[in-house]
Design a protein around this motif. Structure first.
Motif, mmCIF file in Angstrom:
data_model
loop_
_atom_site.group_PDB
_atom_site.id
_atom_site.type_symbol
_atom_site.label_atom_id
_atom_site.label_comp_id
_atom_site.label_asym_id
_atom_site.label_seq_id
_atom_site.Cartn_x
_atom_site.Cartn_y
_atom_site.Cartn_z
ATOM 1 N N ALA A 1 -2.051 -5.190 -3.644
ATOM 2 C CA ALA A 1 -1.010 -5.813 -4.461
ATOM 3 C C ALA A 1 0.226 -4.936 -4.619
ATOM 4 N N ILE A 2 0.173 -3.692 -4.149
ATOM 5 C CA ILE A 2 1.345 -2.821 -4.252
ATOM 6 C C ILE A 2 2.448 -3.370 -3.344
ATOM 7 N N PRO A 3 3.648 -3.637 -3.863
ATOM 8 C CA PRO A 3 4.725 -4.179 -3.024
ATOM 9 C C PRO A 3 5.095 -3.207 -1.905
ATOM 10 N N ALA A 4 5.313 -3.747 -0.721
ATOM 11 C CA ALA A 4 5.698 -2.903 0.412
ATOM 12 C C ALA A 4 7.050 -2.241 0.170
ATOM 13 N N ASP A 5 7.965 -2.947 -0.516
ATOM 14 C CA ASP A 5 9.280 -2.361 -0.800
ATOM 15 C C ASP A 5 9.151 -1.132 -1.690
ATOM 16 N N LEU A 6 8.237 -1.181 -2.665
ATOM 17 C CA LEU A 6 8.040 -0.032 -3.536
ATOM 18 C C LEU A 6 7.502 1.155 -2.762
ATOM 19 N N ARG A 7 6.576 0.898 -1.871
ATOM 20 C CA ARG A 7 6.027 1.990 -1.069
ATOM 21 C C ARG A 7 7.086 2.578 -0.138
ATOM 22 N N ASP A 8 7.906 1.708 0.465
ATOM 23 C CA ASP A 8 8.973 2.200 1.343
ATOM 24 C C ASP A 8 10.006 3.007 0.560
ATOM 25 N N MET A 9 10.318 2.533 -0.647
ATOM 26 C CA MET A 9 11.267 3.271 -1.471
ATOM 27 C C MET A 9 10.726 4.660 -1.813
ATOM 28 N N ALA A 10 9.418 4.726 -2.126
ATOM 29 C CA ALA A 10 8.815 6.010 -2.459
ATOM 30 C C ALA A 10 8.816 6.945 -1.254
ATOM 31 N N ARG A 11 8.581 6.413 -0.068
ATOM 32 C CA ARG A 11 8.576 7.261 1.134
ATOM 33 C C ARG A 11 9.965 7.812 1.450
ATOM 34 N N SER A 12 11.006 7.124 0.982
ATOM 35 C CA SER A 12 12.358 7.618 1.247
ATOM 36 C C SER A 12 12.629 8.955 0.550
ATOM 37 N N PHE A 13 11.835 9.295 -0.473
ATOM 38 C CA PHE A 13 11.962 10.584 -1.137
ATOM 39 C C PHE A 13 11.190 11.689 -0.418
ATOM 40 N N ARG A 14 10.519 11.324 0.686
ATOM 41 C CA ARG A 14 9.710 12.257 1.467
ATOM 42 C C ARG A 14 8.656 12.984 0.610
ATOM 43 N N PRO A 15 7.838 12.227 -0.122
ATOM 44 C CA PRO A 15 6.814 12.882 -0.944
ATOM 45 C C PRO A 15 5.625 13.312 -0.085
ATOM 46 N N THR A 16 4.833 14.221 -0.592
ATOM 47 C CA THR A 16 3.571 14.548 0.052
ATOM 48 C C THR A 16 2.592 13.391 -0.148
ATOM 49 N N ARG A 17 1.472 13.431 0.579
ATOM 50 C CA ARG A 17 0.475 12.368 0.436
ATOM 51 C C ARG A 17 -0.088 12.349 -0.979
ATOM 52 N N TRP A 18 -0.316 13.528 -1.537
ATOM 53 C CA TRP A 18 -0.843 13.587 -2.894
ATOM 54 C C TRP A 18 0.160 13.036 -3.896
ATOM 55 N N ALA A 19 1.462 13.375 -3.706
ATOM 56 C CA ALA A 19 2.490 12.859 -4.623
ATOM 57 C C ALA A 19 2.595 11.347 -4.512
ATOM 58 N N LEU A 20 2.491 10.808 -3.291
ATOM 59 C CA LEU A 20 2.557 9.357 -3.107
ATOM 60 C C LEU A 20 1.369 8.677 -3.779
ATOM 61 N N PHE A 21 0.200 9.301 -3.658
ATOM 62 C CA PHE A 21 -0.985 8.721 -4.306
ATOM 63 C C PHE A 21 -0.860 8.791 -5.821
ATOM 64 N N ARG A 22 -0.384 9.947 -6.333
ATOM 65 C CA ARG A 22 -0.296 10.143 -7.784
ATOM 66 C C ARG A 22 0.752 9.255 -8.428
ATOM 67 N N GLU A 23 1.882 9.072 -7.757
ATOM 68 C CA GLU A 23 3.008 8.370 -8.368
ATOM 69 C C GLU A 23 3.016 6.869 -8.096
ATOM 70 N N ILE A 24 2.420 6.431 -6.999
ATOM 71 C CA ILE A 24 2.482 5.006 -6.629
ATOM 72 C C ILE A 24 1.096 4.371 -6.637
ATOM 73 N N THR A 25 0.175 4.938 -5.864
ATOM 74 C CA THR A 25 -1.131 4.301 -5.689
ATOM 75 C C THR A 25 -1.959 4.324 -6.968
ATOM 76 N N LEU A 26 -2.074 5.489 -7.589
ATOM 77 C CA LEU A 26 -2.926 5.600 -8.773
ATOM 78 C C LEU A 26 -2.468 4.707 -9.923
ATOM 79 N N PRO A 27 -1.163 4.683 -10.284
ATOM 80 C CA PRO A 27 -0.754 3.748 -11.345
ATOM 81 C C PRO A 27 -1.008 2.290 -10.985
ATOM 82 N N ALA A 28 -0.937 1.955 -9.684
ATOM 83 C CA ALA A 28 -1.128 0.566 -9.286
ATOM 84 C C ALA A 28 -2.581 0.138 -9.371
#
Length: 289
Positions: A167-194
């Motif tokens: 259910a995580i929007p693809a646009d939100l994930r793409d926006m988060a990747r534009s900040f070049r986060p690490t895998r852990w940061a992407l999981f902590r900031e996007i995946t885990l709250p979702a």
């Protein structure tokens, strides 16, 4: 270079909404309608018990006496604690495996293609079948109970986490990747709250299911636990003991559900209250008559 934080800022309005939700929960607990319902049920119980045998509907004083006996007997309290420990250990095990499997199925299409049908197949197997299989496979009661708990509740955790991840929007994930986060940061900031709301929902659903399954598993070979006490009460036609143990388990489940709701209110405090979500947004005046 550290990745920038993507977490939303919790406003004072959200904190006030969470506090208001807690106050509403307390008011609901002592709502006059609930109290009236309890009084009516107790009155009906007292009336029915006067015209039925004690082994069918025991009087309220007999149940209260049995409750006092259970709460004052160390062996009985040990049995209650053993049952609750089995429930929590089994749920914790299935949560760890199920949540990890749900994330893997969401991240990797190959894992999803092979594991999702298997999880759904396991979910479709009747719970009683797992109990019989556990009795045949394992001699140790603790292993039986743990096996049944994990197999029955794991699909709930896995599917809830999987659906929440999808259910995580693809646009939100793409926006988060534009900040070049690490895998852990992407999981902590996007995946885990979702996936957190789905995890908490799965805990609330599996808690009641887990208690029921532990009782069924304890009925087969267990010498300690609420299931064993209920089996003894059934053999003695002691309905007061059956009702007392049932009420104790129901109260324990309500307490555990309340703990989960407190965690939910704390973790998801950024969400608006139900009343706020139902309110319509104010329409701004255009300045024309």
């Amino acid at each position: 270079m550290a990745a920038p934080s993507l977490s939303p800022t919790v406003s004072s309005t959200s904190l006030e909404a969470a506090a208001a939700a807690k106050r509403r929960g307390v008011r609901r607990l002592f709502d006059p309608g609930v109290l009236v319902l309890v009084v009516v049920l107790l009155g009906a119980w007292a009336i029915v018990s006067r015209f039925t045998p004690a082994y069918a509907v025991p009087p309220i004083p007999s149940v209260l006496k049995e409750l006092r006996t259970i709460l004052s007997t160390p062996d009985s309290l040990l049995g209650l604690g053993t049952t609750l420990a089995r429930v929590l250990i089994g749920l914790a095990s299935s949560f760890v495996v199920g949540a990890a499997l749900g994330v893997l199925m969401g991240v990797n299409d190959l894992v999803s293609r092979f594991c999702l049908p298997l999880v759904r197949f396991v979910q479709g197997i009747p719970s009683l079948s797992w109990v019989i299989i556990a009795v045949i496979w394992f001699a140790d009661v603790e292993v039986r109970v743990w096996f049944v708990m994990v197999l029955v509740t794991l699909p709930g955790f896995a599917l809830q986490v999987y659906d929440s991840y999808r259910a995580i929007p693809a646009d939100l994930r793409d926006m988060a990747r534009s900040f070049r986060p690490t895998r852990w940061a992407l999981f902590r900031e996007i995946t885990l709250p979702a996936i957190t709301p789905g995890i908490l929902t799965a805990w609330k659903v599996n808690l009641g299911l887990g208690i029921r399954m532990v009782l069924i598993a304890e009925l087969v070979g267990a010498t300690i636990g609420v299931g064993a006490e209920l089996l003894t009460a059934q053999q003695l036609f002691d309905m007061a003991s059956v009702i007392s143990w049932t009420l104790l388990l129901a109260v324990c489940m309500l307490v555990l559900q309340g703990v989960i709701e407190l965690i939910e209110n704390r973790v998801l405090r950024y969400r608006p209250a139900v009343a706020e979500r139902g309110q319509a947004k104010p329409v701004l005046a255009s300045g024309k008559d």
